[in-house]
Structure formats: C-alpha cells, structure tokens
Scaffold this active site. Sequence first.
Site, PDB file in Angstrom:
ATOM      1  N   LEU A  85       0.793  -1.088  -0.014  1.00 35.52           N
ATOM      2  CA  LEU A  85       0.016  -0.052  -0.129  1.00 35.52           C
ATOM      3  C   LEU A  85       0.800   1.294   0.017  1.00 35.52           C
ATOM      4  O   LEU A  85       2.130   1.208   0.606  1.00 35.52           O
ATOM      5  CB  LEU A  85      -0.728   0.135   1.270  1.00 35.52           C
ATOM      6  CG  LEU A  85      -2.024  -1.004   1.435  1.00 35.52           C
ATOM      7  CD1 LEU A  85      -2.631  -0.798   2.785  1.00 35.52           C
ATOM      8  CD2 LEU A  85      -3.142  -0.618   0.297  1.00 35.52           C
ATOM      9  N   GLU A 126     -10.657   1.080   7.097  1.00 33.00           N
ATOM     10  CA  GLU A 126     -10.389  -0.386   8.158  1.00 33.00           C
ATOM     11  C   GLU A 126      -9.019   0.079   8.989  1.00 33.00           C
ATOM     12  O   GLU A 126      -8.341   0.735   8.794  1.00 33.00           O
ATOM     13  CB  GLU A 126      -9.948  -1.598   7.350  1.00 33.00           C
ATOM     14  CG  GLU A 126     -11.025  -2.141   6.398  1.00 33.00           C
ATOM     15  CD  GLU A 126     -10.374  -2.876   5.376  1.00 33.00           C
ATOM     16  OE1 GLU A 126      -9.494  -3.445   5.415  1.00 33.00           O
ATOM     17  OE2 GLU A 126     -11.304  -2.988   4.341  1.00 33.00           O
ATOM     18  N   LYS A 128      -5.420  -0.553  10.283  1.00 28.68           N
ATOM     19  CA  LYS A 128      -4.248  -1.422   9.691  1.00 28.68           C
ATOM     20  C   LYS A 128      -3.528  -2.201  10.811  1.00 28.68           C
ATOM     21  O   LYS A 128      -3.009  -1.701  11.573  1.00 28.68           O
ATOM     22  CB  LYS A 128      -3.117  -0.090   9.215  1.00 28.68           C
ATOM     23  CG  LYS A 128      -2.205  -1.133   8.480  1.00 28.68           C
ATOM     24  CD  LYS A 128      -1.309   0.101   7.369  1.00 28.68           C
ATOM     25  CE  LYS A 128      -0.350  -0.504   6.594  1.00 28.68           C
ATOM     26  NZ  LYS A 128       0.733  -1.413   7.306  1.00 28.68           N
TER      27      LYS A 128
HETATM   28  S1  IVH Z   1      -4.906  -3.862   2.055  1.00 29.93           S
HETATM   29  C1  IVH Z   1      -3.575  -4.277  -2.035  1.00 29.93           C
HETATM   30  N1  IVH Z   1      -5.784  -3.616   4.496  1.00 29.93           N
HETATM   31  O1  IVH Z   1      -0.378  -3.629   5.328  1.00 29.93           O
HETATM   32  C2  IVH Z   1      -3.759  -3.970  -0.924  1.00 29.93           C
HETATM   33  N2  IVH Z   1      -3.888  -4.190   4.511  1.00 29.93           N
HETATM   34  O2  IVH Z   1       1.322  -1.742   3.835  1.00 29.93           O
HETATM   35  C3  IVH Z   1      -3.285  -4.884   0.087  1.00 29.93           C
HETATM   36  N3  IVH Z   1      -2.311  -4.367   6.349  1.00 29.93           N
HETATM   37  O3  IVH Z   1       0.680  -6.250   3.494  1.00 29.93           O
HETATM   38  C4  IVH Z   1      -3.211  -4.703   1.896  1.00 29.93           C
HETATM   39  N4  IVH Z   1      -4.184  -4.101   7.651  1.00 29.93           N
HETATM   40  O4  IVH Z   1       0.156  -6.839   5.902  1.00 29.93           O
HETATM   41  C5  IVH Z   1      -4.777  -3.907   3.733  1.00 29.93           C
HETATM   42  N5  IVH Z   1      -6.842  -3.348   6.766  1.00 29.93           N
HETATM   43  C6  IVH Z   1      -5.742  -3.710   5.935  1.00 29.93           C
HETATM   44  C7  IVH Z   1      -4.518  -4.155   6.502  1.00 29.93           C
HETATM   45  C8  IVH Z   1      -3.407  -4.267   5.576  1.00 29.93           C
HETATM   46  C9  IVH Z   1      -2.859  -4.375   7.568  1.00 29.93           C
HETATM   47  C10 IVH Z   1      -1.048  -4.800   6.062  1.00 29.93           C
HETATM   48  C11 IVH Z   1      -0.892  -5.851   4.986  1.00 29.93           C
HETATM   49  C12 IVH Z   1      -0.183  -5.226   3.776  1.00 29.93           C
HETATM   50  C13 IVH Z   1       0.374  -4.081   4.371  1.00 29.93           C
HETATM   51  C14 IVH Z   1       0.635  -3.008   3.338  1.00 29.93           C
END
Ligand code: IVH
Length: 789
Positions: A85, A126, A128
């Site tokens: 992200l 959401e 993180k």
């Molecule tokens: S979405 C293409 N949603 O953050 C999008 N990631 O910095 C994929 N993570 O590798 C990720 N909470 O391990 C998403 N609510 C959330 C998240 C989240 C934690 C982590 C995940 C990802 C990393 C990216």
Amino acid sequence: MNSNQGIATRIVQLRQAIEQHDYNYYVLDDPTVPDSEYDRLFSELRELEQQHPELISSDSPTQRVSGQPSAAFKQVQHQVPMLSLGNAFAEEQVLEFAQRAEQSLGTQHDRNDLFAVSASVNYCCEPKLDGLAVSISYEQGVLVRAATRGDGQTGEDITANVRTIRNVPLKLQGQGWPAFLEVRGEVYMPKAGFAALNQRVLEAGQKPFANPRNAAAGSLRQLDSKITASRPLEFCCYGTSTEDLAESHSSTLQRLREWGISISPEMQVVENIQGCLAYYADIGQRRAQLPYDIDGVVFKIDALQQQRSLGFRAREPRWALAYKFAAQEEITELLDVEFQVGRTGAVTPVARLKPVHVGGVMVSNATLHNMDEVARLGVMIGDSVIVRRAGDVIPQITQVVLERRPHDARSIETPTQCPVCGSQVERTQLVRRSKNKHVVSEGAVWRCMGRLSCQAQLQQALLHFVSRRALDIDGLGEKIIEQLVARKLVASPADLYRLSYEQVIELDGFADLSANNLLSAIASSKQPRLARLIFALGIPDVGEETAKVLARALGSVQRLQQAFPQTLLWLPEIGTEVAYEIASFFADSHNLAVIAQLSELGVHASDEGQPDAEFQACTTFAGFIEQFQIAGVARTNAQRLAEHFKTTAGLFAADWLDLCGVERLSKNAAQALQDFLQQEGQRQRILELEQQLIVFGMHWTCQRAQGQAAPLAGQTWVLTGTLELLTRDQAKSRLEQLGAKVAGSVSAKTSCVVAGSSAGSKLTKAQELAVPVLDEATFLEKLMQLEKQ
Ligand code: IVH
C-alpha cells in the site's frame, strides 16, 4: 443404518456443531453455548475419531495441529501477486490521494463534461493491523493452503501453522462460496495474549519478545506447528483475490464473514475523504483501548468498478492508501551515556541518542533508569537501539540491535566519582528484615555521597524545599536557585533564611519590589506544618504521604531525628527500607547541621505536639516481644510470654526453668528466645528501644507491678462497630491485660460496650439493657488511665 454409519453421522453432526460454535465465537463474537458444552462436543469428537481413524478428515476441527514438524517451508507462488500500500503520514497526502483518485474517476466518468472533474466516492475504512500478511486458500470450501506474503510473488507455505489459528475456519460456512477462494489478511497477536506469552517466556528464563508483531512473526515461522498452536494468534481478513463476489469491497468482506471468515468489527464505509479523516481521528483516540496493535488505518475506494478503473501504479493500488500513525518505535544510535545527579544523589544513566523522530517528536535523550537496566538491556555505547515512546511517557530504550554492534562499541561504566562534584559514588544497599536478621543486598541505585556540597544535589534539594507541597515559597524558581547556588549565596536550605536585601537585589531580574516580595515570602514560610517540614527535608523515600504519617505519629522533628529504625517500624505503613533510609538520613552530620541551623533561624513546625494516640495505642509488651521476630515467637507466644513475665526486666531475669514454666510455650521457642537474648549487645539494644518508646509516650500495659489486682478483673466487655484508632486485636489484648474478658455478644452481665462507628444490633441491645456504652475516644482515654495505675 449399521452402527458405523451411525458413528459417521454423529461425527459429521459434531463437526458441524463445533464449526458453528467456532463461527459464533470467533466471527460473530456471539457465543451461544458455554465453554464446557463446547469442550464436551470436542472431546466426544476426538474420542470417536480415535476409535475410528478411518473417519478422520483433514478439515475436522480436531486436526488443527499436524503431527510432524516440517524440515523447511515450501515455496508457494501467488497466483495474484500480494501487493503493498502507498503510505501517508500527513493530512495533505491523504487529501492529495483522494483528489487524484476522484478527479481521475470523474474525468473518466464523463469525458464530454468539462465541469465533471470529480466523482462521488465512498471509502471503506479499516484499521491497519500490525502483524503479518497471509493468504489462505479454500478449495470446495476446505482450507488447502496458507502462505506468507514473501516478496509478493513467492511466499512460504505455512498451511500447518495457519490451521492452528482458532478463528481461521478449516471449512467454510453457509453456501454460495466459489469453488476456489483465496482470502488475504493479517495474522496478529492481541495485546493480552502477547503479555501472557511474554510472562511465560520470562518465567522460563528466556528472552521476551519486543512487541506483539515480533511475537506473531516468531510464532508463525515455526517449523513445529505445535509451538504455533500454543501461541495466541488471530487472523483478520481484509480482502480477497477472488473476483465478482459482490459490487463493493465492503460487501465482499460481509459475504466472506457469512462464510466464516473473520473481518474487522471496526470496518466502516464513509461518504467522502473527510469521513476518512474523521475515522482516522476517532480510531487514533481509541488506539490504546483496542485489544490489538494497529499502526494506522487503511482507506479503500469501496466500489469495485471504481477500483478497477483506477488500477495500480507500480506495486500499489491507486484506490487504497495507508494513513499511518506516527511511529512509536524507531531505531537510532546510542551516542553516549551521561550520568545525572538527582536530589537524593541518585546517579542516573541517561542515553544521548542520535536525534530521531518517534511518534511525531524529535527524541535525542532516553532514560536508562539505573545500572541494572543497562545490564538487562546489554547495551553499549555505539549500539543501534530501538527507542519507544508510548503516549506521554519519557522515551525508553527497549532493545539493542546486536547484529549492528560496531567493533568499537564501548561498555557503560558506572562512574566512581560524581560527574558534578567529584565526590565518591556508592552503591545503595537495601535492608530487609527476615527472621530477625537484617538482610542487606545491593540496590539498583548508585548515589553521590557529596550531599549538599554537590551542586546538582543542592540545586535539586533547594527546588524541592521551596516547592508548593513543601515550604511553598513563591518566587524561587529554577533560574533564581541556579544563580543563588552559582554565586555561592546559598549552600543549604537554611541559607535561604540568611539572604539579605542587598544580595537579592543583585540577582538578575530583581528590582526593589520583587526583592522585598521574595524576602517576605521566605520569612513567612518559617512556620510550616510539621508534615510539610518533614517532606521538605528531602529524606530519600519519604514522600508526602509518609511525611504525614511520621508527623502525625511522632509529633516533632526531634523525635523523628532520634527514632531508631525499630521504633519507626511500629508506625503504620513504614517498612524496613524506609525506616533505615530515615535513620541514615539523620545519622548524617551534614543533614543534622542543616536541621539545627533551620531551627536556630526560627524555622519551626507550627503544629508540634505529642505522639499520636494511635502510635501509643499500638505498643503493648506482647507486641514489643513480637517485634523481635524470633523464630517460633510470633503473636500467640509473644502474648504468653508477655502475660507471664509482664516486663522487660522480668523477661531478662528469666532462666531456662522460668521459660519452661510459661504455659504452652514450646521448648524450641524457649530455646530460640534464650539464644536471642544471649546475643551480644541484644539486651542493651532492647532496653534502649524500650526506653525510646517510653520517652515517646508509650508505656507497656504490663508494666504494672506484679501482684496488683487487675483493674478490670471480673468484667466482661464487648467490642462492636469499626474502631479507627485501634485494631480489634489491639483493643482486645489491652482489655485482657487489664483483666477484662472480651465477649462476642451483649447480655445483662456485660460490664461495658465499646461502640465504634456504624455499630448496629449490639449497640441497640446494650441500650435496651442499660449496659454502659463508650465511644472509641473515651474508651482509649479510659484504657490509658487504667494502664497508668
Ligand atoms: S490491504 C493491495 N488492508 O499492510 C492492498 N492491508 O502496507 C493490500 N495491512 O501487506 C493490503 N491491515 O500486511 C490492507 N486493513 C488492511 C490492512 C493491511 C494491515 C498490512 C498488510 C499489507 C501491508 C501494506
């Protein structure tokens, strides 16, 4: 139906019931049966499967932990890459992200309309989660594989480990799931589970995990899934690579939830980017109360159609953004360790760090507490260290990155001389009392022995002396005290009372009026209350509350000054360590000189008086013997001895035969007492202590001459209600020593009832029967009067 079929059916029923309970518990957070019922179903299933191994299937709830540890993790190719992200750290970056996306969508939406520059966009917000990204695949509704993110293309096969995570369904619930489903989410360790795990690790003498994320990572990367199974991991799904499950991201997650996949209860859809900012602020405020660590929030454009039209840039989606909280942990370098000297001389190591932003604040110093902490961390100068700031707390070093230790790292040595005054630095000693012995151990604190000749201590001592809760002298701030010390006008708190107008007017920032104001503030502080004066002296370990106890119990600085540690131990809430700190403070000639000067200069407590009744009340001869802490001579035996010998002289005169004559005193206790009394100097010490207690207003209730008729002989007393000045036991034993019997209920034969606060039926009964009733204060007076006879 043959019986094997019956068993197979039962097994299926049990599995379905357990899966449904898991779903209610982990996904809906709404369990419908007690744990005991769940455990019963689980044991029944396990037993049936043990009897019929041919009926075991890998998706059975009993099969979470696999048998053999694996030798290595297999590699897994992600069919759809696991991306990362884009990050934002400031509001402008969030607004830019939204503007770019909304403009791009708006333009695409209507290419002919020049004014249609922005589309209306719903965002799904959401938390993180701070854990590890994993992918979990289901075929025909059955968990077949789980993998780490790895480099996004290739990850490691951690199926055996992920199967042990209780909120990951081995089989999907409900209907409508596709033949192949891949969900993605975060595996994390909740804070409570992390704390409990670290506790276990510490008890086993191992190195604790630095944070929940490390603990989650360490737990997931275990070749033996039994270890993973013992760790409190959870999974939270935030997406899927499977398409066309719904029209929006949020409704896709809702569908997954219906199939038994846990999603975040904090997920929320908002109508515009302002809603996203409000979500960020709200969750930021609740962050500490959340049961898991988060390092920010994630905003995702909710409509999948819009997501598709925005697509990706490099390895990040244009439709999502992580808005991170300022990091609370950072890595930096330990440049040096300096030693600061506090008010009581404690020499504290302070880390000088290469400046680093932590949690939005530039940090260049961190506390190291004491040398024990330095040893615990194993930190050296030159090390890379992890610095943590939690809320408003002073930054702390939590860990050393050993891999990065440079060759020329230097160890941190405790200074042998005070860095401020050059006096000797000594390690403090802790005194504990155990089985009548004083056990001395080394303390964690090192102290400069320069006392008030050390500028650092003098400055801090003066600031403390004049502070609001001590003598409350207005107008003596840090800057002025610094000047007074630097110009050598003040070398102790007593010198403040010697300051002249000529000296004050010379100080920076003083004029006629302010100089006179300061001098009159100093003069009018000469009659403080005793508790404030004791607090102001700055005795180590004597805070405001302890100062109040000392003032109330002893009534004067002089008594406090003379008190033996053993005398102080009689006071409520004064422990061995504090008692010895106080005694050693008054054993110091510097301190005594300052106290004498204060007195000569007219600083006297306004409320000096007699020792408190509470203190007087707690001294009985039995209690005195009990305080010797002789093995086998605790309360009951002390009472027997006190009753038998009545006085110290009586006890000292006792020979072996006399001791054996004490009713129900064991030979061992008698022997221990005799040995104790024969130790060199022991009797002298006891006599001195007794003498001090008597001088302080105490008088043994048993000191009446033997043979004299007990004043309350033949009487029966009843105690009721809450006594404030005495404990029930003390009141009872003093009455008994005066010859009274103490009974539990009131009758016509009762001689007197002592009614403390909130006395109830016994008091009413006494009034009905016209039995005399005393309140506690009158009772205490009467006791003292009778005891003097
Ligand atoms: S979405 C293409 N949603 O953050 C999008 N990631 O910095 C994929 N993570 O590798 C990720 N909470 O391990 C998403 N609510 C959330 C998240 C989240 C934690 C982590 C995940 C990802 C990393 C990216």
